[in-house]
Design a protein around this motif. Structure first.
Motif: not given
Length: 171
Positions: A47-63
């Protein structure tokens, strides 16, 4: 300098919608250039090969219970940039964002805003203005009820016709 999209997502309580209507964005983007030369994200890879910082924001927001929906209106046949966006969408879906695609010919009778936008909690709209080559030149917050209503109506019409990412195949 703050990022207005990140600010909007941080304040969102129940919804964030994103409407994209361009066929190309920032052609000098290094990730797009790398994609053009063959770089691809592999969903089966680490996952670290395609995960980007904005996706952390998406995950936090949807959580937090915020429903994030993105609709893309695209011309067909699609541009290389849209092929790139399609290829790099799976991480957004993995992070919790709902994404749909609408061929432009199916949007012809929908009254649409003239530019891409984000709307947060059905009460504030962030319009993004681009140069002709897809570079962001300005952003503007709008909260007038008539503007919010128009954007909400347009987005829901697009969303209702659009094809879920898992079912859409670029032409």
């Amino acid at each position: 300098m703050t990022n207005p999209v990140l600010d909007g997502l941080a304040r969102a309580r129940h919804s964030a919608v994103h409407l994209e209507i361009r066929d190309a964005y920032q052609p000098s983007d290094p990730e797009f250039i790398a994609w053009q030369t063959g770089k691809r994200f592999d969903p089966a890879a680490d996952r670290s090969s395609w995960w980007r910082p904005f996706l952390d924001v998406v995950t936090e927001t949807t959580a937090r219970g915020v429903v994030m929906r993105r609709a893309r209106i695209v011309s067909e046949p699609v541009t290389d940039y849209i092929k790139y966006e399609y290829d790099v969408t799976f991480p957004h879906v993995a992070a919790g964002e709902l994404i749909r695609w609408l061929p432009r010919r199916k949007a012809a009778d929908i009254p649409l805003p003239g530019t891409d936008l984000w709307m947060f909690d059905g009460s504030s709209v962030l319009f993004t203005y681009f140069s002709g080559v897809g570079k962001v030149v300005d952003r503007e917050w709008r909260t007038e009820p008539a503007v919010v209503s128009m954007v909400s109506s347009a987005f829901e019409a697009v969303w209702g016709r659009a094809i879920p990412h898992e079912e859409y195949k670029p032409v």
